[in-house]
Enzyme design. Structure first.
Site, PDB file in Angstrom:
ATOM      1  N   ASP A 140      -5.405-147.476  48.471  1.00 34.46           N
ATOM      2  CA  ASP A 140      -6.478-147.186  47.515  1.00 34.46           C
ATOM      3  C   ASP A 140      -7.838-147.566  48.081  1.00 34.46           C
ATOM      4  OD1 ASP A 140      -6.239-149.905  47.529  1.00 34.46           O
ATOM      5  OD2 ASP A 140      -6.147-150.162  45.364  1.00 34.46           O
TER       6      ASP A 140
ATOM      7  N   ASP B 288     -12.786-149.708  47.081  1.00 35.95           N
ATOM      8  CA  ASP B 288     -11.441-149.950  46.557  1.00 35.95           C
ATOM      9  C   ASP B 288     -11.351-149.374  45.145  1.00 35.95           C
ATOM     10  OD1 ASP B 288      -9.952-151.086  48.493  1.00 35.95           O
ATOM     11  OD2 ASP B 288      -9.782-153.056  47.572  1.00 35.95           O
ATOM     12  N   LEU B 289     -10.313-148.581  44.873  1.00 32.48           N
ATOM     13  CA  LEU B 289     -10.099-148.126  43.502  1.00 32.48           C
ATOM     14  C   LEU B 289      -9.662-149.304  42.645  1.00 32.48           C
ATOM     15  CD1 LEU B 289      -8.265-144.687  43.905  1.00 32.48           C
ATOM     16  CD2 LEU B 289     -10.669-145.138  43.466  1.00 32.48           C
TER      17      LEU B 289
END
Length: 603
Positions: A247, A205-206
């Site tokens: 994301d 996950d960003l």
């Protein structure tokens, strides 16, 4: 004969038969029409020849041509593909085009060869080829058959290209070009039947995409996603990296190596965090990873869920790092989801209630206020303390709804007490981090108490150290300044358990500090906590802060706190948290009236 051939092949195309099977059938039918002829089709892919069909050719012969670069004048197929024109070789043994292939053609008895381009969309997509065992050119019938065959091949190849493009669009993320969630699910389904494990999933996950979108715009955010996608793909290997959400990325690891999953995760984190240029802005990407290694015969869905759980824990406790799933890791997640479900249902069914623990003047036992504590009633009538559903308050939406419900119920109870003329001084209400970040906190609180007709100087807002000081969050600090400017008091709760220091008594804008129960529990003659509490009370009194000691349970603790100069406290020695009616009775019996000699807390 040609019409029958066309009908057979067109029916296969209409039924959606595989391209290779269709073209092989075409070759077989054509060879049956022209006895002594051997037929083959070579595709043109990425500037190379690719063997598609040649049912009567030896495998070794097809392999010799498969992958041949199209450069011109290296065999008749290559020349046909390069120039887009038919090439007839009437004598293979002496033709310069076949100088490099005589060794494989002549032993098979091939003496002549015809090659015809198959075109689609103005380009050569394949070559249609005849081999003969005598030296000759083509006749009129053969030419008509070749024309029909190349037309049929073009139709079949065009359809196959359209199917491939649809599949590409179905299984490819448009923004990054990586395989998408559908492709990821397809790969996991294939792995589901793989015995012995030997594979793993990493989810990423960003951490800062929302900040980038809000600060620099969604164009910069899209560029960041594209850059990170390339970096992940470079580390994971082609076809092993997927973009499965806005994301969120995934990497499927198929390996029997003994190298730990954390090694690959470390390489991914290192690759992701490099400086990225997004438009006119320089961004430092960051990601959080969770992974799970498949056990022998473990279902793919279970491995994916394990990686999800690990990612959840990483985001909660190790943001920017990697957490690998281990047995028992999902227990906390399950506990939180159960708590969220139970509290959400209780909110809908109006089973959330404030209970009030008295705050008393230690020397006299007079009640000067209360702390409102959240309680949940079950269908059986049992009352559940907040500690048993605390996990639900980590969900921002649930936490905000709980606070709103408590504000409304407390405001209603306070108005009732004021209407009865009870000596109400203040009620403390706990706020969470989610309350501050949900927005419009001042407006929400002021509106609730204004609607109930309760003056704000009766309200104390309790904020824990971890919320107020833990992240040096300016949003919380700014909001507290606004709340105090409206006439409400702010108490720093659980003082001493986290980030607070004596310096904060001078620099943090609060009105009250509440000494945590863990210090009060240690008020025994030989414990160092005695010196700390005594010093804290002394300093707070001198700088004009009120002090409330929490969790008082014994007469010895009470005696020591009084000797230190601590004036206020709460705990089981005086009363547990009680419902609104019992709180009213406590005020009626023990409430401190403003006319008394003692200064009220809200003065």
């Amino acid at each position: 004969m040609i019409l029958k051939l066309q009908n057979t092949i067109l029916e296969m195309i209409a039924r959606g038969e595989a391209l290779q099977a269709t073209i092989e059938r075409l070759c077989v039918e054509t060879e049956a029409l022209l006895i002594g002829t051997v037929c083959s089709v070579l595709l043109v892919r990425d500037e190379r020849l690719q063997a598609l069909a040649g049912p009567s050719l030896p495998q070794s012969f097809q392999e010799a041509l498969d992958g041949l670069p199209i450069a011109g004048f290296i065999g008749s197929c290559d020349t046909t593909a390069f120039e887009g024109e038919a090439v007839t070789v009437t004598e293979i043994e002496h033709d310069p085009l076949w100088a490099g292939f005589n060794a494989i053609a002549l032993p098979l008895g091939f003496k002549s060869r015809w090659s015809t381009p198959i075109c689609s969309g103005g380009r050569v997509v394949a070559t249609f080829n005849f081999y003969f065992q005598d030296c000759r050119g083509r006749n009129e019938l053969e030419q008509r058959i070749v024309n029909a065959c190349t037309h049929l091949c073009a139709i079949a190849i065009e359809r196959d290209d359209r199917v491939r493009e649809r599949q590409r669009l179905t299984y490819t993320d448009v923004l990054t070009g990586l395989p998408n969630r559908a492709a990821f699910n397809q790969v996991l389904s294939a792995l589901a039947g793989r015995a012995g494990g030997g594979w793993a999933v990493i989810l990423a996950d960003l951490d800062n995409l929302k900040v980038i979108n809000d600060t620099f715009g969604h164009g910069a955010g899209d560029e960041l996603i594209q850059i990170v996608a390339k970096r992940i793909d470079a580390v994971a290997g082609t076809g092993r990296a997927f973009r499965i959400g806005g994301d969120e990325f995934a990497v499927v690891v198929e390996s029997d190596t003994t190298s730990p999953l954390s090694t690959l995760a470390g390489r991914l984190l290192e690759a992701i965090k490099g400086q990225a240029h997004c438009g006119d802005h320089v961004v430092l990407p960051s990601a959080t990873l969770g992974g799970c290694v498949a056990s022998p015969d473990e279902p793919a869905d279970q491995v994916r869920q394990g990686a999800d759980v690990a990612l959840y824990h990483a985001k909660e406790r190790s943001r920017g790092q990697f957490v690998e799933h281990r047995p028992g890791l999902g227990t906390a997640l399950t506990r939180r989801f159960r708590a969220i479900r139970d509290v959400s249902l209780a909110l809908v069914e109006k089973r959330i209630h404030p209970y009030y623990q008295p705050i008393v003047r230690l020397e006299s036992g007079e009640v000067v206020g209360f702390e409102a504590l959240c309680r949940m009633s079950e269908a059986s009538g049992d009352i559940i303390a907040a500690a048993n559903f605390h996990e639900a308050t980590k969900d921002a939406h649930v936490a905000a709804e709980l606070t709103q419900c408590m504000l409304q119920r407390v405001a209603r109870d306070m108005r009732s007490w004021l209407n009865r003329g009870l000596p109400l001084q203040h009620v403390g209400i706990n706020l969470s981090a989610a309350d501050f970040h949900a927005g419009r906190l001042q407006e929400r609180i002021c509106t609730v108490f204004a609607d109930a007709g309760v003056p704000l100087d009766h309200v104390v807002l309790e904020v824990t150290e971890s919320v107020y000081l833990g992240h040096r969050d300016h949003v919380v600090a700014d909001e507290i300044k606004l709340l105090r400017s409206c006439g409400m008091r702010v108490a720093l709760d659980d003082f001493g358990t986290g980030f607070a220091s004596l310096t904060h008594l001078l620099t943090v804008p609060v009105d009250i500090i509440k000494i945590d129960k863990s210090f009060v529990d240690r008020l025994t003659p030989d414990d160092g906590a005695v010196v700390i509490v005594e010093g804290l009370v002394s300093i707070a009194n001198k700088v004009g802060l009120r002090v409330v000691a929490e969790g008082i349970e014994t007469d010895l603790q009470l005696k020591q706190l009084v000797s230190f100069g601590c004036k206020l406290g709460q705990g089981y020695l005086f009363s547990r948290a009680v419902d609104a009616d019992a709180a009213a009775s406590l005020m009626a019996l023990y409430g401190q009236h403003v006319g008394n000699d003692h200064e009220p807390l809200r003065a």
